[in-house]
Scaffold this motif. Structure first.
Motif, PDB file in Angstrom:
ATOM      1  N   LYS A 580       1.930   7.151   9.554  1.00  0.00           N
ATOM      2  CA  LYS A 580       2.076   6.254  10.688  1.00  0.00           C
ATOM      3  C   LYS A 580       1.091   5.095  10.593  1.00  0.00           C
ATOM      4  O   LYS A 580      -0.085   5.289  10.314  1.00  0.00           O
ATOM      5  CB  LYS A 580       1.855   7.020  11.999  1.00  0.00           C
ATOM      6  CG  LYS A 580       2.091   6.171  13.245  1.00  0.00           C
ATOM      7  CD  LYS A 580       1.850   6.973  14.510  1.00  0.00           C
ATOM      8  CE  LYS A 580       2.052   6.099  15.747  1.00  0.00           C
ATOM      9  NZ  LYS A 580       1.775   6.826  17.007  1.00  0.00           N
ATOM     10  N   ASP A 581       1.595   3.881  10.806  1.00  0.00           N
ATOM     11  CA  ASP A 581       0.793   2.655  10.820  1.00  0.00           C
ATOM     12  C   ASP A 581       0.185   2.311   9.459  1.00  0.00           C
ATOM     13  O   ASP A 581      -0.802   1.563   9.387  1.00  0.00           O
ATOM     14  CB  ASP A 581      -0.337   2.758  11.865  1.00  0.00           C
ATOM     15  CG  ASP A 581       0.201   2.885  13.271  1.00  0.00           C
ATOM     16  OD1 ASP A 581       1.267   2.312  13.550  1.00  0.00           O
ATOM     17  OD2 ASP A 581      -0.443   3.565  14.089  1.00  0.00           O
ATOM     18  N   ALA A 582       0.765   2.858   8.396  1.00  0.00           N
ATOM     19  CA  ALA A 582       0.276   2.482   7.067  1.00  0.00           C
ATOM     20  C   ALA A 582       0.515   0.985   6.858  1.00  0.00           C
ATOM     21  O   ALA A 582       1.565   0.462   7.240  1.00  0.00           O
ATOM     22  CB  ALA A 582       0.991   3.282   5.985  1.00  0.00           C
ATOM     23  N   PRO A 583      -0.436   0.259   6.256  1.00  0.00           N
ATOM     24  CA  PRO A 583      -0.284  -1.191   6.073  1.00  0.00           C
ATOM     25  C   PRO A 583       0.958  -1.526   5.239  1.00  0.00           C
ATOM     26  O   PRO A 583       1.241  -0.858   4.241  1.00  0.00           O
ATOM     27  CB  PRO A 583      -1.568  -1.594   5.339  1.00  0.00           C
ATOM     28  CG  PRO A 583      -2.540  -0.500   5.626  1.00  0.00           C
ATOM     29  CD  PRO A 583      -1.729   0.744   5.749  1.00  0.00           C
ATOM     30  N   ILE A 584       1.662  -2.567   5.637  1.00  0.00           N
ATOM     31  CA  ILE A 584       2.863  -3.000   4.923  1.00  0.00           C
ATOM     32  C   ILE A 584       2.535  -3.301   3.464  1.00  0.00           C
ATOM     33  O   ILE A 584       3.326  -3.001   2.569  1.00  0.00           O
ATOM     34  CB  ILE A 584       3.461  -4.250   5.602  1.00  0.00           C
ATOM     35  CG1 ILE A 584       3.955  -3.916   7.011  1.00  0.00           C
ATOM     36  CG2 ILE A 584       4.591  -4.842   4.761  1.00  0.00           C
ATOM     37  CD1 ILE A 584       5.103  -2.937   7.033  1.00  0.00           C
ATOM     38  N   SER A 585       1.353  -3.907   3.226  1.00  0.00           N
ATOM     39  CA  SER A 585       0.993  -4.287   1.864  1.00  0.00           C
ATOM     40  C   SER A 585       0.925  -3.079   0.941  1.00  0.00           C
ATOM     41  O   SER A 585       1.322  -3.147  -0.234  1.00  0.00           O
ATOM     42  CB  SER A 585      -0.352  -5.020   1.856  1.00  0.00           C
ATOM     43  OG  SER A 585      -1.367  -4.197   2.422  1.00  0.00           O
ATOM     44  N   VAL A 586       0.445  -1.939   1.466  1.00  0.00           N
ATOM     45  CA  VAL A 586       0.340  -0.721   0.655  1.00  0.00           C
ATOM     46  C   VAL A 586       1.716  -0.062   0.542  1.00  0.00           C
ATOM     47  O   VAL A 586       2.114   0.374  -0.546  1.00  0.00           O
ATOM     48  CB  VAL A 586      -0.682   0.255   1.262  1.00  0.00           C
ATOM     49  CG1 VAL A 586      -0.773   1.528   0.419  1.00  0.00           C
ATOM     50  CG2 VAL A 586      -2.053  -0.396   1.361  1.00  0.00           C
ATOM     51  N   VAL A 587       2.449   0.005   1.644  1.00  0.00           N
ATOM     52  CA  VAL A 587       3.768   0.642   1.624  1.00  0.00           C
ATOM     53  C   VAL A 587       4.689  -0.057   0.627  1.00  0.00           C
ATOM     54  O   VAL A 587       5.434   0.594  -0.113  1.00  0.00           O
ATOM     55  CB  VAL A 587       4.400   0.631   3.037  1.00  0.00           C
ATOM     56  CG1 VAL A 587       5.839   1.134   2.996  1.00  0.00           C
ATOM     57  CG2 VAL A 587       3.577   1.487   3.999  1.00  0.00           C
ATOM     58  N   ALA A 588       4.634  -1.377   0.587  1.00  0.00           N
ATOM     59  CA  ALA A 588       5.497  -2.128  -0.334  1.00  0.00           C
ATOM     60  C   ALA A 588       5.192  -1.751  -1.782  1.00  0.00           C
ATOM     61  O   ALA A 588       6.109  -1.510  -2.585  1.00  0.00           O
ATOM     62  CB  ALA A 588       5.317  -3.620  -0.110  1.00  0.00           C
ATOM     63  N   LYS A 589       3.910  -1.696  -2.122  1.00  0.00           N
ATOM     64  CA  LYS A 589       3.539  -1.332  -3.500  1.00  0.00           C
ATOM     65  C   LYS A 589       3.936   0.107  -3.817  1.00  0.00           C
ATOM     66  O   LYS A 589       4.375   0.413  -4.925  1.00  0.00           O
ATOM     67  CB  LYS A 589       2.034  -1.518  -3.696  1.00  0.00           C
ATOM     68  CG  LYS A 589       1.576  -2.963  -3.674  1.00  0.00           C
ATOM     69  CD  LYS A 589       0.117  -3.116  -4.056  1.00  0.00           C
ATOM     70  CE  LYS A 589      -0.822  -2.480  -3.072  1.00  0.00           C
ATOM     71  NZ  LYS A 589      -2.254  -2.715  -3.422  1.00  0.00           N
ATOM     72  N   VAL A 590       3.799   0.975  -2.827  1.00  0.00           N
ATOM     73  CA  VAL A 590       4.161   2.380  -3.016  1.00  0.00           C
ATOM     74  C   VAL A 590       5.660   2.522  -3.267  1.00  0.00           C
ATOM     75  O   VAL A 590       6.092   3.287  -4.140  1.00  0.00           O
ATOM     76  CB  VAL A 590       3.727   3.202  -1.783  1.00  0.00           C
ATOM     77  CG1 VAL A 590       4.441   4.534  -1.733  1.00  0.00           C
ATOM     78  CG2 VAL A 590       2.224   3.422  -1.799  1.00  0.00           C
ATOM     79  N   LEU A 591       6.465   1.793  -2.497  1.00  0.00           N
ATOM     80  CA  LEU A 591       7.915   1.860  -2.688  1.00  0.00           C
ATOM     81  C   LEU A 591       8.311   1.389  -4.086  1.00  0.00           C
ATOM     82  O   LEU A 591       9.187   1.971  -4.727  1.00  0.00           O
ATOM     83  CB  LEU A 591       8.616   1.006  -1.635  1.00  0.00           C
ATOM     84  CG  LEU A 591       8.748   1.630  -0.244  1.00  0.00           C
ATOM     85  CD1 LEU A 591       9.117   0.573   0.793  1.00  0.00           C
ATOM     86  CD2 LEU A 591       9.781   2.754  -0.255  1.00  0.00           C
ATOM     87  N   VAL A 592       7.669   0.327  -4.562  1.00  0.00           N
ATOM     88  CA  VAL A 592       7.951  -0.161  -5.913  1.00  0.00           C
ATOM     89  C   VAL A 592       7.614   0.925  -6.935  1.00  0.00           C
ATOM     90  O   VAL A 592       8.412   1.221  -7.837  1.00  0.00           O
ATOM     91  CB  VAL A 592       7.157  -1.451  -6.217  1.00  0.00           C
ATOM     92  CG1 VAL A 592       7.252  -1.805  -7.699  1.00  0.00           C
ATOM     93  CG2 VAL A 592       7.671  -2.603  -5.373  1.00  0.00           C
ATOM     94  N   ASN A 593       6.441   1.528  -6.784  1.00  0.00           N
ATOM     95  CA  ASN A 593       6.030   2.557  -7.745  1.00  0.00           C
ATOM     96  C   ASN A 593       6.920   3.801  -7.669  1.00  0.00           C
ATOM     97  O   ASN A 593       7.289   4.376  -8.698  1.00  0.00           O
ATOM     98  CB  ASN A 593       4.569   2.960  -7.497  1.00  0.00           C
ATOM     99  CG  ASN A 593       3.589   1.967  -8.100  1.00  0.00           C
ATOM    100  OD1 ASN A 593       3.938   0.815  -8.344  1.00  0.00           O
ATOM    101  ND2 ASN A 593       2.367   2.405  -8.348  1.00  0.00           N
TER     102      ASN A 593
END
Length: 636
Positions: A580-593
């Motif tokens: 919950k509330d994870a930063p978009i910048s980190v979530v985006a990189k995680v989804l790519v990986n």
């Protein structure tokens, strides 16, 4: 997935930056500037109201009407007591304006095309029509005379107090870059070059704006400039300026300083007919960087369309493909070396470009050594032979600390001021071991400017001072570790991070940062189990922030992958996505990986879903979006 023409013409931001840097490094000082810039309204975002804000449209989030909107400005002329700080008053004022404006101009064909929504304001589809209608001299009740138009634009963009004029990051970093492009000397103790290119970056800027913000930004950095702001009288040699020592500001639609400012269809069409061919000849001989320009059907877009090729490519910067108009997409599709580049915003891009081309002053000289420009200014003055009045000399002498009974002439006063400024410069830039506050200030200033050697020296002196508090010691150790890491002195950096982790009563936030940093370094060194242990310590900490936990999970996922534990890697990435509330910048990189992991496992549909999710994210960093688009192309 269908690949659009504009997607095929996209290049990564990092690729563009590398190409720009390469062009500048391989050139010669005698070459004309490699690039020219086209700046639109988006370049002044946050400083000058947008078209919607000027029209008095309520903000979609807050419902507030901009205090510098046209309806409010016009209303204040009739009712000076109207308080623009009252949100309800602005809202009602703007709604009443549109009701009256559309009613009074019912016979005007252009005004007839304005769609009014249920809230009493023009619909989003009608922004362009409403904007031109308000500036149309055939309408009534808007900015319907050139004088009223000019007075409004001056009120919006100029202040009675020049010192209160606001600059955004786009203008600040651009002006700094232009001021440093002839200086290849060193700044700071690590001897990084002020400007890496052999060839100048740019000396001509085209803008569709009317505001004087470009002028203000160049003045801040003491840059000589001149303006072409009478586009209705463009001379044949107006653009023969590449070897002129001054920066050329070309106001394609006019400026607030002149009576002619093109806003209507007829005015813009006239300028397009008159100027496009000459502009095309200039643009084609340079690389072109477009920022904040939507691609109006005006002289600049027509000039770009008439240009067959661009000497050093054209790069159209945009927040995303959706922000490219149909006209811009057609332009990109028909030009062999014109590309669009995804960016987060103009200020961030210009700061990154500045840092790349000016590594000796990544955050500008103004924020690193502001006394130097003032010394340059006074150094260009000769006041020899000027005798001031005795009273005047005495007053000035007292201000600069002179105690002589025989006051000097003005030139001697100037030299005394320069000497005192040089003393102040030493205090500003040199380290004073006995002054802890000054040491901390200089250490932190060097740190944020990536002047690693100067920062290392300052933090070392802080650590050598007896009685330094544990908090200050932890900060100095952590930042010294970052400096060592940046200089690839790996063992020393690891030792400092470990010292922070083991320091009793060190701030917990710093300890968690040190664990994350040490974990990343362990991973680079191949000590995967140690890396996983450090990241796990952060993840399990009850006081770690969401950002710290998500970053540690992301980093641990990478470490798990390096260890060959693909399922555990996916599990850590999934934990971030579910956090919950994870930063978009980190979530985006995680989804790519995670998508890449799925692709390697042969689960193409899951991979595509993750990549598509990144592309659909409105606030995803451009790096993640670019990488996701590239990986989608590989799946096709």
């Amino acid at each position: 997935m269908h690949t659009t023409a504009s997607e095929k013409k996209q290049i990564l931001r990092e690729t563009m930056l590398a190409k720009v840097e390469d062009v500048l490094k391989r050139g010669n000082a005698s070459d004309p500037p490699a690039y020219t810039l086209i700046l639109g309204a988006g370049a002044s975002f946050g400083v000058v109201p947008t078209a919607k804000e000027m029209l008095g449209f309520p903000d979609t989030r807050t419902g507030n009407v901009h205090e510098k909107s046209i309806p409010v400005w016009l209303a204040q002329q009739l009712a000076p007591d109207l308080n623009p700080g009252e949100e309800v008053a602005r809202f009602e004022c703007s709604r009443e304006f549109w009701k009256k404006f559309c009613g009074e101009n019912i016979a005007n064909d252009k005004c007839k095309r304005i769609e009014i929504g249920a809230d009493g304001f023009p619909t989003t589809r009608s922004i362009a029509t409403a904007y031109q209608s308000v500036f149309d001299t055939a309408s009534v009740g808007g900015l319907d005379t050139p004088e009223r138009h000019r007075n409004y634009m001056r009120a919006v963009t100029m202040s009675a107090d020049p010192g209160s004029t606001q600059l955004n990051a786009t203008h600040f970093y651009l002006a700094s870059l232009l001021s440093l492009q002839k200086r290849t000397g060193d700044l700071g103790s690590d001897k990084k070059s002020l400007y890496t290119g052999r060839r100048e970056f740019a000396r001509t800027i085209f803008t569709t704006n009317f505001d004087p913000i470009l002028q203000t930004s160049l003045q801040l950095f003491q840059l000589l400039y001149y303006m072409t702001d009478r586009p209705e009288f463009l001379s044949a040699d107006a653009l023969q300026t590449d070897h002129h020592p001054a920066v050329h500001l070309f106001y394609a639609h006019g400026s607030v300083h002149r009576p002619y400012m093109a806003n209507t269809d007829n005015q813009i069409a006239l300028l397009k007919q008159q100027n496009a061919r000459d502009l095309a000849a200039y643009l084609g001989n340079h690389g072109v960087i477009v920022l904040g320009y939507s691609g109006w059907d005006d002289c600049l877009l027509e000039a770009l369309n008439q240009t067959k090729t661009f000497s050093n490519n054209l790069y159209w910067l945009a927040r995303g493909e959706d922000s490219l108009s149909d006209d811009v997409r057609r332009f990109l599709a028909t030009h062999p070396n014109a590309y669009w580049v995804a960016i987060d915003d103009g200020g961030s891009f210009m700061a990154e470009l500045h840092g790349r081309l000016c590594p000796g002053a990544p955050n500008t000289e103004m924020l690193y050594n502001p006394i130097h420009p003032l010394l340059n200014q006074l150094g260009c003055v000769n006041l020899g032979g000027i005798q001031a009045s005795i009273l005047g000399e005495k007053a000035v002498g007292e201000k600069v600390g002179l105690t002589s009974d025989a006051p000097p002439n003005v030139e001697m006063i100037r030299l005394q001021v320069i000497a005192r400024l040089k003393d102040a410069q030493k205090l500003f830039t040199e380290l004073t071991a006995g002054n802890v506050g000054e040491l901390e200030r200089q250490a932190d200033l060097s740190y944020v400017n990536s002047d690693w050697d100067a920062a290392l020296a300052a933090y070392q002196r802080l650590l050598d001072i007896p009685g330094t508090s544990k908090k200050d010691r932890a900060v100095a150790l952590f930042r010294r570790g970052v400096c060592y890491d940046a200089k690839e002195q790996v063992d020393k950096g690891m030792a400092d991070f470990t010292a922070v982790i083991e320091l009793s009563d060190a701030p917990v936030d710093l300890v968690l940062k040190a664990l994350n940093n040490r974990g990343r370094r362990h991973g680079k060194n191949g000590a995967i189990d140690n890396a996983i242990a450090d990241f796990t310590a952060v993840i399990n900490s009850p006081v770690a922030s969401v950002y710290q936990v998500s970053s540690a999970l992301f980093n641990r996922g990478i470490a798990q992958g390096d260890k060959g534990e693909r399922l555990k890697e996916i599990e850590d990435y999934t934990s971030v996505i579910n956090l919950k509330d994870a930063p978009i910048s980190v979530v985006a990189k995680v989804l790519v990986n995670r998508g890449y992991c799925y692709a390697r496992r042969g689960e193409a549909s899951k991979a595509r879903a993750d990549y598509d999710a990144v592309v659909a994210m409105a606030d995803a960093p451009s790096e993640a979006t670019e990488k996701a688009n590239a990986l989608i192309a590989e799946l096709n």
